[in-house]
Design an enzyme around this catalytic site. Sequence first.
Site, mmCIF file in Angstrom:
data_model
loop_
_atom_site.group_PDB
_atom_site.id
_atom_site.type_symbol
_atom_site.label_atom_id
_atom_site.label_comp_id
_atom_site.label_asym_id
_atom_site.label_seq_id
_atom_site.Cartn_x
_atom_site.Cartn_y
_atom_site.Cartn_z
ATOM 1 N N ASN A 211 -17.483 -72.523 -43.602
ATOM 2 C CA ASN A 211 -16.353 -73.332 -43.165
ATOM 3 C C ASN A 211 -16.231 -74.557 -44.053
ATOM 4 O O ASN A 211 -17.211 -75.035 -44.626
ATOM 5 C CB ASN A 211 -16.511 -73.751 -41.695
ATOM 6 C CG ASN A 211 -17.293 -75.038 -41.545
ATOM 7 O OD1 ASN A 211 -16.744 -76.136 -41.719
ATOM 8 N ND2 ASN A 211 -18.586 -74.921 -41.279
ATOM 9 N N CYS B 92 -22.697 -83.474 -43.973
ATOM 10 C CA CYS B 92 -21.487 -82.650 -44.005
ATOM 11 C C CYS B 92 -21.150 -82.299 -45.449
ATOM 12 O O CYS B 92 -20.946 -83.192 -46.274
ATOM 13 C CB CYS B 92 -20.313 -83.372 -43.368
ATOM 14 S SG CYS B 92 -18.793 -82.391 -43.462
ATOM 15 N N GLY C 139 -29.525 -73.487 -36.214
ATOM 16 C CA GLY C 139 -29.272 -72.696 -37.408
ATOM 17 C C GLY C 139 -29.279 -71.223 -37.039
ATOM 18 O O GLY C 139 -30.327 -70.585 -37.000
ATOM 19 N N GLY C 140 -28.113 -70.709 -36.694
ATOM 20 C CA GLY C 140 -27.968 -69.269 -36.466
ATOM 21 C C GLY C 140 -28.545 -68.724 -35.182
ATOM 22 O O GLY C 140 -28.824 -67.524 -35.076
ATOM 23 N N GLY D 261 -24.865 -73.056 -32.378
ATOM 24 C CA GLY D 261 -23.734 -73.446 -33.211
ATOM 25 C C GLY D 261 -22.696 -72.346 -33.270
ATOM 26 O O GLY D 261 -21.932 -72.131 -32.329
ATOM 27 N N THR D 262 -22.707 -71.607 -34.364
ATOM 28 C CA THR D 262 -21.732 -70.534 -34.568
ATOM 29 C C THR D 262 -21.714 -69.544 -33.399
ATOM 30 O O THR D 262 -20.671 -68.966 -33.090
ATOM 31 C CB THR D 262 -22.062 -69.822 -35.899
ATOM 32 O OG1 THR D 262 -22.016 -70.812 -36.935
ATOM 33 C CG2 THR D 262 -21.070 -68.725 -36.221
#
Lengths: 318, 262
Positions: free
Chosen positions: A73, A133, A246-247, A268-269
Amino acid sequence: MSKVDSRLAVNLAGLQLNSPVMTASGTFGFGLEFRDFLDLNRVGAVMVKGTTLAPRAGNSGQRAVETPAGMLNCIGLENPGVDKFLNETLPQLREYDTQVIVNIAGATEDEYARLAEKLTVPGVAALELNISCPNVKQGGIAFGTCPESASGVVRAVRNATDKLVITKLSPNVTDIVAMAKATVEAGSDILSLINTLIGMKIDIDRRRPVLGNVIGGLSGPAIRPVAVRMVYQVAQAVDVPIIGMGGIMTTEDALEFILAGASAVAIGTGNFVEPELAERMADELSAYLDKTGTASITELIGAALPERQTREGGGCTC
Amino acid sequence: MGKVKTLGDKRRFSATLVQQQQMNHDVYRMVLSAPEIAAMIKPGQFLQLKTGRLMDPLLRRPISIADADDGEGTLQLVYRVVGEGTKYLAGLQQGAEIDILGPLGNGFTLQGERPLIVGGGMGIAPLLYLVRALCPKPVDVLLAGREASELFWIKLFAERCQAVHVTTDDGSLGTKGNALALLPQLLAQGQYDMLYTCGPDPMMEAVAKEAAKHGVPCQVSLERYMACGIGACLSCSCGAKDGSRKKVCTDGPVFWAEEVML
């Protein structure tokens, strides 16, 4: 449907969570977007979308693309600005029994300090410093890849607020332990790791990068082994609590991070795919404690670390 | 551990594939049994479909609703195979279960006594359900495609519409050219009091401009790459004419033409 399980409570340097499962900044909006999918009261903490002093429109062009077991992203910190957050969003979030952690991003140390001052209000449990970021031109990762500049941001915020300070580390560094040590020394109460890994994808038909911003941050299960490794290394080097991320897609993934030394985890995702995941994972962690006869999730924190194994092997009970 | 079907979410369902039909070389139509969604969904809203196992493909695929039948409890989805996710969908057999989030987003505003609908390419899909909702008002439709095989839609619309106008880029069916080859003369007749459009951005921009010229209110339905579909990731954000940002997933996908920059 299910109630709070006191065995899941964790305390991170004074940040009291009723579940070790939180939601990572940039993947859960301001939390309110998920009300139709889960009970926010059962989310340990909501880490809200990266917030800046002025509203930001973010990057133009395509902002996300799927990659093997992950996604890239380059949103570019689109957000309505800190004042709108304080006036409109925070009052609504405070109605829930979840901790509110505000992720802040600035282009200068002074901007971070001003954000911290503005956010030193009731209802904000902690500030998470976004110094990692990859998608903004000023600040962002520029702060997060050099120990000296990262420390400068942490100190500026530390001096501006008595709120808990969480520093979110970038994995895009040669030595994650050096970054962790420097930011803890500068006054971080807690560390979050990891942010996204920088990556890119090329459209072979157009022969151009897919993302409008050319490069973006890689997230999702593809990066999980990198994140687990970094948590494991940092947990042995610093004495502050770690929020591992993280994942994370499953409860087994969350347990890996906790065993590697994380006191809490953030989804997160995974929120994009299974918006109820943070609540369901709390239930599944309870079931895991039942199944393994574990009295509390805190028993598992860092249980895979070599230091701990030696201690246990030696029969030490401390 | 976790099992989709036992979740009590208000907007996550398991649908059963009833029928799958190939419409042309890369477009498929599937009928799903999903009574909860069929009872709720409005034209212009969309669904997020899980396409495969947990990790890869990872993200859900946003698919519009080509039709819904509350009585039968069924949905129709018409989709083009473009990558791994849609390839997975096309390979599913009757009886397969599909994990779905929805209905998502905001649908079309049903207004006007004499609506005109302009659809281009796969943007035609959500307009079929719109026609059902507008019945029994007399609806005219203008369908634009690159070539004849894209316009298998004609017979589906013919059952529901007063008039079906067709254009193709290569002239293999109907008037040669894009939607603008016919739209000005249709609007010049002056009978339409509402226009709905869905298709490629340049087409919608031109259609909206033409509608404005004739003083006809116009709604556009946008398509953007989206990861979550529920307002969290901001992948689909677009610029609004008032300077603010709009999320195509939760503020749209349907907007008034004058609201957004196409």
